[in-house]
Design a protein around this motif. Sequence first.
Motif, PDB file in Angstrom:
ATOM      1  N   ALA A 430      60.045  -5.810  -0.844  1.00  0.00           N
ATOM      2  CA  ALA A 430      59.972  -7.077  -1.357  1.00  0.00           C
ATOM      3  C   ALA A 430      61.098  -8.125  -0.338  1.00  0.00           C
ATOM      4  CB  ALA A 430      60.353  -7.588  -2.651  1.00  0.00           C
ATOM      5  N   VAL A 431      62.104  -7.405  -0.071  1.00  0.00           N
ATOM      6  CA  VAL A 431      63.399  -7.915   1.046  1.00  0.00           C
ATOM      7  C   VAL A 431      62.628  -8.075   2.150  1.00  0.00           C
ATOM      8  CG1 VAL A 431      65.398  -7.620   1.931  1.00  0.00           C
ATOM      9  CG2 VAL A 431      65.082  -7.407  -0.459  1.00  0.00           C
ATOM     10  N   MET A 432      62.094  -6.945   2.794  1.00  0.00           N
ATOM     11  CA  MET A 432      61.397  -6.974   4.084  1.00  0.00           C
ATOM     12  C   MET A 432      60.352  -8.160   4.356  1.00  0.00           C
ATOM     13  SD  MET A 432      63.494  -4.648   5.540  1.00  0.00           S
ATOM     14  CE  MET A 432      64.534  -4.846   4.460  1.00  0.00           C
ATOM     15  N   ALA A 433      59.540  -8.352   3.183  1.00  0.00           N
ATOM     16  CA  ALA A 433      58.499  -9.245   3.247  1.00  0.00           C
ATOM     17  C   ALA A 433      58.948 -10.732   3.144  1.00  0.00           C
ATOM     18  CB  ALA A 433      57.469  -8.979   1.988  1.00  0.00           C
ATOM     19  N   ALA A 434      60.159 -10.827   2.302  1.00  0.00           N
ATOM     20  CA  ALA A 434      60.665 -12.379   2.406  1.00  0.00           C
ATOM     21  C   ALA A 434      61.356 -12.538   3.632  1.00  0.00           C
ATOM     22  CB  ALA A 434      61.698 -12.498   1.160  1.00  0.00           C
ATOM     23  N   LEU A 435      61.637 -11.670   4.478  1.00  0.00           N
ATOM     24  CA  LEU A 435      62.372 -11.841   5.974  1.00  0.00           C
ATOM     25  C   LEU A 435      61.454 -12.171   6.937  1.00  0.00           C
ATOM     26  CD1 LEU A 435      65.738  -9.582   5.326  1.00  0.00           C
ATOM     27  CD2 LEU A 435      65.618 -12.181   5.077  1.00  0.00           C
ATOM     28  N   ASP A 436      60.428 -11.808   6.804  1.00  0.00           N
ATOM     29  CA  ASP A 436      59.243 -11.567   7.688  1.00  0.00           C
ATOM     30  C   ASP A 436      59.035 -12.946   8.588  1.00  0.00           C
ATOM     31  OD1 ASP A 436      57.190  -9.964   8.739  1.00  0.00           O
ATOM     32  OD2 ASP A 436      56.044 -11.826   8.421  1.00  0.00           O
ATOM     33  N   PRO A 437      59.287 -14.280   8.058  1.00  0.00           N
ATOM     34  CA  PRO A 437      59.313 -15.334   8.807  1.00  0.00           C
ATOM     35  C   PRO A 437      60.388 -15.274   9.929  1.00  0.00           C
ATOM     36  CG  PRO A 437      59.420 -15.904   6.354  1.00  0.00           C
ATOM     37  CD  PRO A 437      59.545 -14.589   6.577  1.00  0.00           C
ATOM     38  N   TRP A 438      61.344 -14.481   9.974  1.00  0.00           N
ATOM     39  CA  TRP A 438      62.319 -14.650  11.020  1.00  0.00           C
ATOM     40  C   TRP A 438      62.409 -13.170  11.834  1.00  0.00           C
ATOM     41  CZ3 TRP A 438      63.394 -16.064   5.708  1.00  0.00           C
ATOM     42  CH2 TRP A 438      63.332 -17.315   5.549  1.00  0.00           C
ATOM     43  N   SER A 439      61.576 -12.358  11.062  1.00  0.00           N
ATOM     44  CA  SER A 439      61.676 -10.866  11.850  1.00  0.00           C
ATOM     45  C   SER A 439      60.315 -10.372  12.566  1.00  0.00           C
ATOM     46  CB  SER A 439      61.816  -9.643  10.717  1.00  0.00           C
ATOM     47  OG  SER A 439      60.936  -9.441   9.949  1.00  0.00           O
ATOM     48  N   GLY A 440      59.117 -10.729  11.679  1.00  0.00           N
ATOM     49  CA  GLY A 440      57.730 -10.180  12.252  1.00  0.00           C
ATOM     50  C   GLY A 440      57.667  -8.701  11.796  1.00  0.00           C
ATOM     51  N   GLY A 441      58.833  -8.252  11.257  1.00  0.00           N
ATOM     52  CA  GLY A 441      58.669  -6.652  10.793  1.00  0.00           C
ATOM     53  C   GLY A 441      59.137  -5.862  11.793  1.00  0.00           C
ATOM     54  N   ILE A 442      59.731  -6.322  13.187  1.00  0.00           N
ATOM     55  CA  ILE A 442      60.332  -5.481  13.947  1.00  0.00           C
ATOM     56  C   ILE A 442      61.408  -4.757  13.559  1.00  0.00           C
ATOM     57  CG2 ILE A 442      59.319  -6.739  15.821  1.00  0.00           C
ATOM     58  CD1 ILE A 442      62.083  -8.041  16.511  1.00  0.00           C
ATOM     59  N   SER A 443      61.727  -3.462  14.071  1.00  0.00           N
ATOM     60  CA  SER A 443      63.093  -2.992  13.712  1.00  0.00           C
ATOM     61  C   SER A 443      63.458  -2.095  14.829  1.00  0.00           C
ATOM     62  CB  SER A 443      62.799  -2.012  12.411  1.00  0.00           C
ATOM     63  OG  SER A 443      61.586  -1.156  12.553  1.00  0.00           O
ATOM     64  N   THR A 444      64.438  -1.004  14.524  1.00  0.00           N
ATOM     65  CA  THR A 444      64.924  -0.478  15.508  1.00  0.00           C
ATOM     66  C   THR A 444      64.876   1.212  15.201  1.00  0.00           C
ATOM     67  OG1 THR A 444      66.577   0.007  17.068  1.00  0.00           O
ATOM     68  CG2 THR A 444      67.376  -0.378  14.807  1.00  0.00           C
ATOM     69  N   PRO A 445      64.827   2.350  15.893  1.00  0.00           N
ATOM     70  CA  PRO A 445      64.522   3.696  15.681  1.00  0.00           C
ATOM     71  C   PRO A 445      65.356   3.972  14.405  1.00  0.00           C
ATOM     72  CG  PRO A 445      64.158   3.473  17.797  1.00  0.00           C
ATOM     73  CD  PRO A 445      64.746   1.994  17.412  1.00  0.00           C
ATOM     74  N   ASN A 446      66.708   4.003  14.706  1.00  0.00           N
ATOM     75  CA  ASN A 446      67.960   4.486  13.973  1.00  0.00           C
ATOM     76  C   ASN A 446      68.004   3.951  12.317  1.00  0.00           C
ATOM     77  OD1 ASN A 446      68.739   6.530  15.397  1.00  0.00           O
ATOM     78  ND2 ASN A 446      70.542   5.980  16.052  1.00  0.00           N
ATOM     79  N   LEU A 447      67.730   2.748  12.255  1.00  0.00           N
ATOM     80  CA  LEU A 447      67.619   2.146  10.861  1.00  0.00           C
ATOM     81  C   LEU A 447      66.237   2.156  10.179  1.00  0.00           C
ATOM     82  CD1 LEU A 447      69.813  -1.163  11.863  1.00  0.00           C
ATOM     83  CD2 LEU A 447      70.597   1.092  11.065  1.00  0.00           C
ATOM     84  N   GLY A 448      66.462   2.591   9.084  1.00  0.00           N
ATOM     85  CA  GLY A 448      65.274   2.813   8.229  1.00  0.00           C
ATOM     86  C   GLY A 448      64.107   3.882   8.750  1.00  0.00           C
ATOM     87  N   ALA A 449      64.659   5.051   8.492  1.00  0.00           N
ATOM     88  CA  ALA A 449      63.599   6.083   9.008  1.00  0.00           C
ATOM     89  C   ALA A 449      62.516   6.263   8.397  1.00  0.00           C
ATOM     90  CB  ALA A 449      64.395   7.679   8.870  1.00  0.00           C
ATOM     91  N   SER A 450      61.123   6.119   8.767  1.00  0.00           N
ATOM     92  CA  SER A 450      59.996   6.246   8.115  1.00  0.00           C
ATOM     93  C   SER A 450      59.045   7.078   8.855  1.00  0.00           C
ATOM     94  CB  SER A 450      59.406   4.783   8.173  1.00  0.00           C
ATOM     95  OG  SER A 450      58.288   4.458   7.520  1.00  0.00           O
TER      96      SER A 450
END
Length: 496
Positions: A430-450
């Motif tokens: 929910a936090v990630m979705a709420a921040l989507d207007p300012w992120s577009g979901g992009i991230s970086t390899p070391n944070l949030g392994a998935s």
Amino acid sequence: MSTLVPDSSSHDLPLAPGPRAQAASASAPPAPSAAVLEAALADLTGRVRGEVLLPGTPGYGQAVTPWNVAVPSTPVAVVAAATASDVVSAVRFADVHDLALEVRSTGHGALAHDRRSLLVHTGRLQELVINPVTRRARVGAGVRWQQVLDAAAAHGLGALAGSAPHVGVVGYLTGGGLSPVARTYGFGSDLVTAFEVVTGDGELRRATATENTSLFWALRGGKGALGIVTAVEFELLDVAEIYGGCLYFDGADAERVISAWRVWSASLPEQATTSLAVLRLPAMPAVPPPLAGRCTVAVRFAWVGDPADGARAAEPISTLAPPILGGLGVLPFNALGMIHADPVDPMPVHERSVLLRELPQDAVDTLLALAGPEADCPQVIVELRLLGGALARAPREPSAICHRDAAYAALTIGIAAPPIVEATTGHAAAVMAALDPWSGGISTPNLGASTDPAIVALKYDAATLARLATLTASYDPNARMVAADPVRAAAGLVQS
């Protein structure tokens, strides 16, 4: 004895699979029976200098358990490698016996999978050499950052470690590496000068800016997708101390502190790196009483340069509200880990992260609604990190690290264990979705392994992801590396 495979081309192209890999890929053998595998593992035991640990034997349980204990791991065996040759033997063994390959040193970025596997544990690769003249280090894959920090400090030098110096050097560098002084020096991977790696085809290779250049590009950002790193070399920092620390504020001041931090952080020069975290730490012996069982806000700060200048730069935040704990001052560089004071003991955690292109007040209000003192927030940490500065500049040698123009990183960390695991994962989403207007979901390899292809795809731009997937197919033609699976799946998702 294994030797390094020389670079066969001066061009930045993946190497063609060697004859052994071509022969192995011609016809995939059926999985061996338990009796055949048991006999083969006994033979492998006699061919490595380290140990082969089997289920039920001493050392197996500890070796397979990652720092993030929420990620299960049940390999058919563990090769506790003592040399690079042991790693070569393990990779070739896995190829012959149709096993996937897991890799572990500390297991902070462990990924779940369901493949029949062999785990290569690199914790015994403890080479650590500091050259104070060239200001460079060479370390084995089992070395942790605090070891490097302490060894470098003996020569008045620093190393671009992360917020948690108890993590392994290799996993941190292959994922980029965000240090508490990152805005001054850039990504940790930007300072890497060489890797020695056993690729998925069982060859030991050296990768630098002039040798196996495509591999060198991919290893800086591709995490463990390209193979098992046995050693890494990197530049050290000509710095012995910094000004910094952490100020903890009462949760009741969260709105004022976070809003002020947003404005203040945007004005900082690149000598300063800062992050902010809304904390809900449990009441337990390792947690200082002023922080236990309540909502607090931590403001971390590091300044490279004159301490007096650092104190002046920090004054707008340090005088904003009465801190309930912590302080700022001159720190020896090898005490870098004190700034974040990340937990050391293994625990079950769930992480999600996105990068933000901007942090307007609307984004702060959104975060406060979900993680502020009045929110029903199951996360232990909800964090914002200021990026920019040296992080935004192109590195001397191109790498697979993307989204360098991001302004902030947002991160959630919660407990991934019953009875709150579902609340933790749902709230993080929910936090990630709420921040989507300012992120577009992009991230970086070391944070949030998935392992989610949709999440992994947004850790890279499309061209970088496609190139990484192509290189994994070249260096690992039989798809042995478990860490390459999410990359290949993400590339397939983007192409479809």
